[in-house]
Design an enzyme around this catalytic site. Structure first.
Site, PDB file in Angstrom:
ATOM      1  N   ASP A 139       0.776  -1.078  -0.235  1.00 60.15           N
ATOM      2  CA  ASP A 139       0.098   0.124  -0.060  1.00 60.15           C
ATOM      3  C   ASP A 139       0.806   1.304  -0.014  1.00 60.15           C
ATOM      4  O   ASP A 139       1.643   1.432   0.692  1.00 60.15           O
ATOM      5  CB  ASP A 139      -0.700   0.108   1.208  1.00 60.15           C
ATOM      6  CG  ASP A 139      -1.834   0.890   1.118  1.00 60.15           C
ATOM      7  OD1 ASP A 139      -2.791   1.000   0.686  1.00 60.15           O
ATOM      8  OD2 ASP A 139      -1.649   2.113   1.938  1.00 60.15           O
ATOM      9  N   ASP A 180      23.032   1.400  -7.586  1.00 64.36           N
ATOM     10  CA  ASP A 180      23.144  -0.378  -6.996  1.00 64.36           C
ATOM     11  C   ASP A 180      24.294  -0.668  -7.534  1.00 64.36           C
ATOM     12  O   ASP A 180      25.013  -0.292  -8.291  1.00 64.36           O
ATOM     13  CB  ASP A 180      21.801  -0.932  -7.194  1.00 64.36           C
ATOM     14  CG  ASP A 180      21.625  -1.979  -6.135  1.00 64.36           C
ATOM     15  OD1 ASP A 180      22.338  -2.580  -5.632  1.00 64.36           O
ATOM     16  OD2 ASP A 180      20.292  -2.495  -6.185  1.00 64.36           O
TER      17      ASP A 180
END
Length: 583
Positions: A161, A286
């Site tokens: 959510d 990353d």
């Protein structure tokens, strides 16, 4: 600064340790000679630590690195980063084992509680523990959304959510960074990740691996995946890490996104992140996005051969470019630092060849150095060893962590009000410490037929679908359903056929609990919990407060039918998002 020194600032390397995994950094102490070469020769002054020793050992070792840095020409102090190290799950390349740090639920557990004050308290405590051992940067939080239930990185998220995740991310940043006004001398930099859309992984396969390099958005829901990051920006997160993933067939601002990993996307890093959303911190890639992805990286190691980190690279969408061209494209896209590499020579050569300007390099170097000043590292980069021993994992921190573990438990079933147990019950245990049960006042028996109740630990099911790949051998993939023949599931079936059974399931992914619900008398979802905290709730010393941070599907058919970028869309879920019972 020389060009070489500036290029070194743009590397975020790995602090080498001794032993066979020294290049990755695992171990109990650093390889001083190897790190001296990086700091002295390559001019690296940002490094990830993966040391797993005691807090005083880590502090001692980090002080030794700072001494090396202080003796360089400019004396630029190191910024030392870490993956999360205060939780339960250990995933190579994603988390670090704890060893003395206070131990809290995974991010999902905080989302289950939904208490931003608790989230901020955790961040503040972890901040103190990090700074006590000389760590200045958290490669977290994950603002990614768990909209694809098969994805293997869900445990580090705050669920599916966007609004809940956004609130938790904002509180996380505020705790680690010592407030919401920006960095100060007590802060730990947060690097919110992974910008953006990482959780919409095609078939749940992770983009650490070539076969999982794309995220898909059939629901046209990219804006939903952006929303949790806005919480980080509101709290002035000082760093952002782009996702490895290629966002496949996605448009933004009316234009198709270039099919490259986010670390190479000017649209995502400059047009969207910096211009649209006004981000002013550093962008750290990353790890290993500039490395080559060779044949073993693309197709997996041959049968009988173990996958090797030496074959690893994540240059998704730019595989055909040279390594130097990848560095150039990433800087032009908006990258400030390159994670997991020390190839500063690539930037030096690119500037000298006219492929980048020194002014472009200067922009990133200034951003990185300003943060070192804000953290107070130029004033004093060293830590007090006695304080490290006193602060890390102290009694009050451990008590707070234990309380959070209890609160984060989600009670899914409590048939005939079996819980909480009252009195000195005879219990049969599976996956639970007999010592912890005895401490909780329970009498442990070894035969289910002699027990009044059984308490069983399970983990969410998973498959190893790609064991021939470096990260495929570690990440959980595939089926979420319990299968006959699995030893743990068989143990649960035997117990539940004999005696009323309480089962707790570790949900690093949204498992299908249909057969568990049918057989168990009580079901408790956990997101990282010690035996002590679990039994405190089982016996009523504490009460579960959690609500599911994602829905639990009823079948794999429902999983396959849902959209990977859309939340709350599983047909007839067994338990809906937000479900949770109370005593």
């Amino acid at each position: 600064m020389t060009l070489e020194e500036k290029a070194g600032v743009m590397m975020h390397g790995t602090a080498r340790s001794g032993g066979p995994t020294g290049g990755v950094g695992f171990g109990a102490q650093y390889d001083t000679a190897a790190n001296r070469r990086l700091i002295d020769s390559v001019k690296v002054n940002s490094m990830i630590t993966r040391l797993q020793g005691a807090p005083t050992t880590i502090a001692t070792q980090n002080n030794a690195l700072q001494q090396i840095a202080e003796n360089t020409r400019l004396g630029i102090p190191l910024t030392i980063s870490t993956d999360p190290r205060n939780h339960f799950q250990f995933i190579v390349g994603a988390t670090t084992q704890t060893n003395g740090f206070s131990q809290w639920p995974e991010a999902l557990g905080f989302a289950a509680v939904g208490d931003t004050a608790l989230m901020r308290q955790f961040g503040d405590i972890a901040r103190q523990e990090y700074r006590a051992v000389g760590i200045h940067m958290a490669l977290s939080p994950q603002a990614d959304l768990a909209t694809e239930p098969r994805w293997g990185r869900i445990s580090g998220t705050f669920g599916e959510d966007a609004d809940l995740a956004g609130r938790m991310v904002r509180a996380y940043v505020a705790g680690f960074q010592h407030g919401t006004a920006g960095l100060d001398s007590g802060s730990v930099i947060t690097v919110v990740k992974h910008w953006v859309g990482y959780g919409a992984a095609k078939d749940g396969f992770d983009s650490h691996s070539y076969y999982g390099r794309v995220a898909v958005f059939p629901g046209k829901n990219l804006d939903y995946h952006i929303r949790p990051f806005l919480g980080a920006f509101a709290a002035k997160s000082a760093g952002v890490m782009p996702t490895y993933s290629i966002l496949q067939d996605v448009k933004w601002n009316g234009k198709a996104l270039e099919p490259v990993g986010a670390g190479y996307s000017k649209q995502l890093l400059t047009d969207m992140l910096r211009v649209r959303y006004g981000f002013r911190g550093i962008v750290v890639t990353d790890w290993a996005i500039t490395w080559d992805c060779n044949d073993k990286c693309k197709n997996g190691a041959p049968a009988g051969e173990r996958p090797s980190f030496a074959d690893l690279g994540m240059p998704w969408g730019v595989e055909s470019l040279s390594m130097r061209a990848r560095f150039v494209k990433a800087v032009q896209a908006g990258v400030d630092q390159f994670g997991g590499t020390e190839r500063a020579d690539m930037l030096v050569d690119a500037v000298r060849a006219g492929e980048l300007t020194e002014a472009q390099v200067d922009t990133s170097v200034v951003r990185v150095l300003i943060q070192k000043f804000q953290l107070g590292l130029f004033d004093n980069p060293y830590v007090d060893l006695a304080a490290a021993a006193r602060v890390v994992g102290n009694g009050s921190f451990r008590a707070a962590a234990l309380a959070a573990q209890r609160r984060a438990l989600v009670l899914l079933e409590n048939k005939e009000r079996l819980l909480p147990l009252r009195g000195a019950k005879r219990v049969y245990l599976y996956g639970i410490s007999a010592e912890a049960a005895a401490k909780a006042g329970l009498t442990v028996v070894t035969d289910p037929a002699q027990a009044e109740v059984a308490v069983v630990r399970l983990s969410a099911p998973f498959e190893r679908l790609h064991p021939q790949y470096v990260f495929g051998q570690f990440f959980h993939e595939g089926n979420l359903a319990f299968k006959d023949g699995d030893p743990d599931y068989e143990a649960f079936k035997r117990a539940s056929a004999t005696v009323p059974t309480i089962v707790t399931v570790y949900l690093d992914r949204p498992a299908i609990l249909t057969p568990i619900k049918e057989r168990a008398r009580a079901v408790i979802a956990n997101f990282g919990v010690s035996d002590e905290a679990l039994l405190d709730v089982v016996t009523g010393l504490a009460s579960p407060e959690g609500k599911l941070p994602f829905e639990l599907p009823s079948s794999m058919e429902a999983v396959a039918a849902q959209e990977p970028d859309v939340p709350h869309d599983s047909k007839s879920p067994l338990y809906k998002f937000g479900f949770g019972l109370r005593y």
